[in-house]
Design an enzyme around this catalytic site. Sequence first.
Site, short mmCIF file in Angstrom:
data_model
loop_
_atom_site.label_atom_id
_atom_site.label_comp_id
_atom_site.label_asym_id
_atom_site.label_seq_id
_atom_site.Cartn_x
_atom_site.Cartn_y
_atom_site.Cartn_z
N LYS A 56 -6.87 11.21 5.86
CA LYS A 56 -8.30 11.46 5.64
C LYS A 56 -9.14 10.89 6.76
O LYS A 56 -10.20 11.42 7.10
CB LYS A 56 -8.75 10.88 4.30
N VAL A 115 7.48 20.67 3.33
CA VAL A 115 8.01 21.53 2.27
C VAL A 115 8.24 20.75 0.98
O VAL A 115 9.02 21.18 0.12
CB VAL A 115 9.32 22.20 2.73
N GLY A 116 7.55 19.64 0.83
CA GLY A 116 7.67 18.87 -0.40
C GLY A 116 8.19 17.47 -0.14
O GLY A 116 8.44 17.07 1.00
N ARG A 117 8.35 16.72 -1.24
CA ARG A 117 8.78 15.34 -1.15
C ARG A 117 9.93 15.08 -2.12
O ARG A 117 10.06 15.76 -3.14
CB ARG A 117 7.61 14.39 -1.44
N GLY A 172 0.80 -1.22 0.00
CA GLY A 172 0.00 0.00 0.00
C GLY A 172 0.83 1.26 0.00
O GLY A 172 0.32 2.35 -0.27
N GLY A 173 2.13 1.14 0.33
CA GLY A 173 3.02 2.28 0.25
C GLY A 173 2.67 3.41 1.21
O GLY A 173 1.92 3.24 2.18
N VAL A 174 3.21 4.58 0.92
CA VAL A 174 2.98 5.76 1.74
C VAL A 174 1.49 6.09 1.81
O VAL A 174 0.95 6.35 2.89
CB VAL A 174 3.77 6.97 1.20
N HIS A 191 -32.03 17.42 -8.31
CA HIS A 191 -32.30 18.52 -7.38
C HIS A 191 -32.90 17.94 -6.11
O HIS A 191 -33.73 17.05 -6.17
CB HIS A 191 -33.29 19.50 -8.02
N ALA A 218 -1.37 9.95 -5.89
CA ALA A 218 -1.58 8.50 -5.96
C ALA A 218 -2.33 8.12 -7.23
O ALA A 218 -2.01 7.10 -7.87
CB ALA A 218 -2.35 8.03 -4.73
#
Length: 471
Positions: free
Chosen positions: A56, A272-274, A44-46, A447, A323
């Site tokens: 989330k 500040v980024g990856r 699943g990684g980061v 609606h 992702a």
Amino acid sequence: MVVGDASLDIDTLVIGAGPGGYVAAIRAAQLGQNVLVVDKENVGGVCLNVGCIPSKALISAAHQYESVSHASDFGIEVGEAKVNFGKVQEFKNGIVKKLTGGVASLLKANKVQYFNGEVMFINENEARVFNDQEAPRYRFKNCIIATGSRPIELKAFPFGERILSSTGALSLSEIPKSLVVIGGGYIGIELGQMYAKFGTKVTVIEGSDTILPGFDKDVSQVVAKKLKGAGVDVVTGAQAKGADATDKEVTVTYTVGDKEEKVVADYLLVTVGRRPNTDGELGLDLIGVKTTDRGLVEIDEQCRTSIPHIFAIGDITAGPALAHKAMYEGRVAAEVIAGQPSAVDYKCVPAVCFSDPECASVGLSENEAKGAGHNVKIGKFPFAINGRAMSLNATEGFVKLISDADNGLVLGAQIVGLEASNMIAEIALGIEMGATLEDIALTIHAHPTLGEIVLDAAEVALGHPIHTVSK
């Protein structure tokens, strides 16, 4: 697995089991390939473990807490809301476990071999995979590199107990009383605002003149206003200079113009980024895979590197570190290997920030469309006069459609408001299919829904709005 120097033959080696890697592995297996996927950490990684999903989950918990705290706005009488942050973390961890377990099951069901360890290229057709127990050698016909990225660590702000990366910020055992965030991009704003909802005093330090620099200013201003209302201090045009950490707090020094300021907090979060994971023992330089001076792997429209049977996808390639971009590229790479005429097309990559309210964009911004020579026409409609938004007590924000005035083609959109992350999909599909403003306006929207705001924005651009007065 077999230990020894004799090479084992496979069709496709996938390095990395994050969103890009596991999608590539499954798609390759579906297309008849014998696939091995290797990851030194977790399936699943980061994204699934310490990124998109856990963040989330915590953001959703913060929204729930805020909703209960403001239930009286709807005439609902409740007692004082309290946060059991330990149980919040259990909720988050339960979701991560369920999703990572699901991915592992999908790999197994598709007969993808999995190895928990690292990879080191021997040459352009062989690699050693290894961990503490074994080190088999594989000969592969094709390889897909999907090693992802990691948070950038600044020398002045080394990660530790009080100076956190996004990974550390997601794993705190208690809600901090105060938090400084360096970086007002989507990660900093998402996590900073989440903790602010739980009661943390948050200060955001951003170098540019606005937060969320990837979005138009009128979008980021809506979020900035909400942050201010929640007591978050946002300092723009500021440069963080250093931090002094003790076992109990951290003092951050920053400058605004010529003036030096200090702020003390329980923790400092640096976003500040990856940085792409193309260094280390992988050995891309050894086999001649070309990279840029930023460590990004150079690829063509089929995700091929400078070595035609080795592919690269996701955060280690140019473009936004998202992702869903990695997943898309993973499918393309697997299909190209199988002989299909697949190629990447980045015309329609949506970007989302799960701030409050949410921000989402797709296609060209207003400035980008003008810069590309389009005769731009804008259709903008607020959430404030949408019935469903009113009933949800969520009237901040708007939908902005960017179109070509000469042919009506929808070129892009920016949305800030409740459910922007879901609403952007309609416009993304429209751009992909070459939809015009009239196509959207003639599509019957249910609606009362938030989706009607997209229709109303199209009618504004066409010059015949129903739910507002034409200017």
